[in-house]
Design a protein around this motif. Sequence first.
Motif, mmCIF file in Angstrom:
data_model
loop_
_atom_site.group_PDB
_atom_site.id
_atom_site.type_symbol
_atom_site.label_atom_id
_atom_site.label_comp_id
_atom_site.label_asym_id
_atom_site.label_seq_id
_atom_site.Cartn_x
_atom_site.Cartn_y
_atom_site.Cartn_z
ATOM 1 N N ARG A 1 -7.866 -0.207 -8.805
ATOM 2 C CA ARG A 1 -7.787 1.077 -8.271
ATOM 3 C C ARG A 1 -6.883 2.071 -8.981
ATOM 4 N N LEU A 2 -5.607 1.352 -9.257
ATOM 5 C CA LEU A 2 -4.633 2.124 -9.997
ATOM 6 C C LEU A 2 -4.785 2.065 -11.617
ATOM 7 N N GLY B 1 -7.478 -5.883 -6.299
ATOM 8 C CA GLY B 1 -8.036 -4.578 -6.224
ATOM 9 C C GLY B 1 -7.358 -3.331 -6.326
ATOM 10 N N LEU B 2 -6.229 -3.497 -5.843
ATOM 11 C CA LEU B 2 -4.839 -2.491 -6.129
ATOM 12 C C LEU B 2 -4.784 -2.241 -7.594
ATOM 13 N N GLN C 1 2.751 6.267 -6.859
ATOM 14 C CA GLN C 1 1.881 7.221 -7.716
ATOM 15 C C GLN C 1 2.196 8.742 -7.657
ATOM 16 N N GLU D 1 0.854 -1.223 -0.043
ATOM 17 C CA GLU D 1 -0.107 0.007 0.029
ATOM 18 C C GLU D 1 0.931 1.402 -0.060
#
Lengths: 234, 436
Positions: free
Chosen positions: A156-157, A152-153, A114, A107
């Motif tokens: 999201r990205l 999921g990550l 990012q 995370e």
Amino acid sequence: MKPVVLLLGATSDMGRAVARAYAAQGHPLHLAARDAARLALDAEDLRLRSGVDVWTHPFDVLAEDAASIMTGLAPPPSIVICFVGMMGTDPQLIMRTNYTGPAMVLEAAADFLQRQGGGVLVGVSSVAGDRGRAGNYVYGSAKAGLTAYLSGLRARLHGSKVRVVTVKPGFVHTRMTEGMDLPKALTAQPDEVARAIMEALEQGRDVVYVRPVWRLIMTIIRLLPEPVFKRLRI
Amino acid sequence: MKLAGWGNFPRMSCRVATLGAADEAQSWLDQPPMIARGLGRSYGDAALQPNLTLLTRRLDHILAFDPVTGLLSCEAGVTLETILDVFLPRGWLPPVSPGTKFVTLGGMVAADVHGKNHHKAGSFGGHVRSLRLMLADGRVVECGPDVEPELFWATIGGMGLTGLILSVSFHLLPVHTAFIRSEVLCAPNLEAAFDAFEASAGWTYTVAWIDCLTGGRNLGRCLLTRGELAEPDELPPGLLPRRKRPKRVPVDLPNWVLNRWSMRAFNTLYYNMAPAKPRPAIMDLDSFFYPLDALLEWNRIYGRNGFTQYQCVLPKPAGREGLRHLLATIQKSGFGSFLAVLKLFGGHAGGCLSFPMEGYTLALDFPVRPPTLALLHELDAIVADHAGRLYLAKDARTTPGMLRKGYPRLVGFQHIRDQWGATGRMQSLLAERLDL
């Protein structure tokens, strides 16, 4: 300069193979792992083999501040690969080492990449996470958590400049699997894992099974109805 | 875990432990007897111990390199292949190289390996500057020609029986290209082969393939290959080292594939393919030094029962007569193989149990069957009669008596092992078989 690579769990057999493969191509490396003496030995070996810059960082995924590894890395990495994981007998330790620990660090790494404006994040999960089996369901459940987290990550990205890759090595000849009677055709060498990871990054893959036959095997295992599956001792 | 040497004979169930770091060995020392095992390329039982076999493959760190002197320090599990991959492109070559690069440095020291340049450079141990050795009591000792020389020269060629070799420092040789200029001489019989070796004494690398199946006036016919490191101006323009993809023998071949007729046909074909006059050629190092490495797992050609390699050396004065006797015996039996090698060793001193001595060495493979084992027993007698000896790294079947006749420094070796607490603790199956 080639992209800088950060390896978490760098002294694992897979970590070492990937480090050598990236170093051979001239990538500077950050190595993070628990054992400082081994890290130093690995780093010098990589410098002598390939002449690349290597920095070492003490890192314990179970520590409170494990995620702080992502602050102050210079030069900043744009590829982060997490090999952290273990098998064993202590359920809590297995869950923390294979799921919560790596997820928290990933995370932080995702946020870091990012902020930096892009990069690649690779999580090494396991085929054991594709379905809970009688033999190793604690490990499997932790890896299932990590696989779901990575999935999921990635979603999201999506649309950002950060890519997320899930690697499921299948059986690999490492210290972790030592003494197990593994079928030869299904068992990869650490070098193969390294090659598969580097290829996946070039080709933009999302989920990688190191030996393709594992995708087929796990698809079949996933499709078995639960009343049948629970009777099979696989 | 079922383990075997390269000959697949004997095959034994061994308890194994992989050493992830040098100091991990300490935790196993209270469970002797044990022996270290690298890539398992010794042919027989030298790297087997059912009670505990310590795998050193992961002790594979390069520790230090001095680009001025060429002094390289590595952990014992580093392979010759790695050293070539890393250092040949920088212009450095290992000073001595056996017939395969799939060996570890620890194994190269333990067997005190020799190469095609033995008559010039001696065996590998002569190029080692220092060793780090873990003794049976857990102490780590540094030794070399000037530091604890007795322990050092017992460990060079000592088959791992003095302690666990942790790291090795040795000198690399500077080279200007990765190529060899080589030529092949045809020697129609053994006498001509001896002459060819004498005439090639000035060449750095010499080795001969010898036909052990043809008798009569062609007994001992050879193809002698000799080579020199090529200089840049000898290379044709645009030549680059090729990376050939090795092939693999996929299965154990049935035992009948290798028989006296198929092998005789192969030998005759092979001999007759050589050009009548020596024609110089430029070869890359891999093809020159490691032709068999192009065929991975070639030991499977010999089938499930495995094979043993018989390698002996006979001192030079008596050697010619002895070799003729050996070859005649092998030829008459019809069991000779297609991989037979003859080479003239130089007179360099080695360790207590080092194999080479000045004279002719003959190496050939035999499938493991009762009649071939009986033949090898006969060969032992001829070798002993001519004051020769056998190479322990290849052996799987000789007797304690034969060993003692061939190695006069054995008593001293055992004494040093006693002194350093290794006897009975650092102990391979080979050591047990030979009463060491």
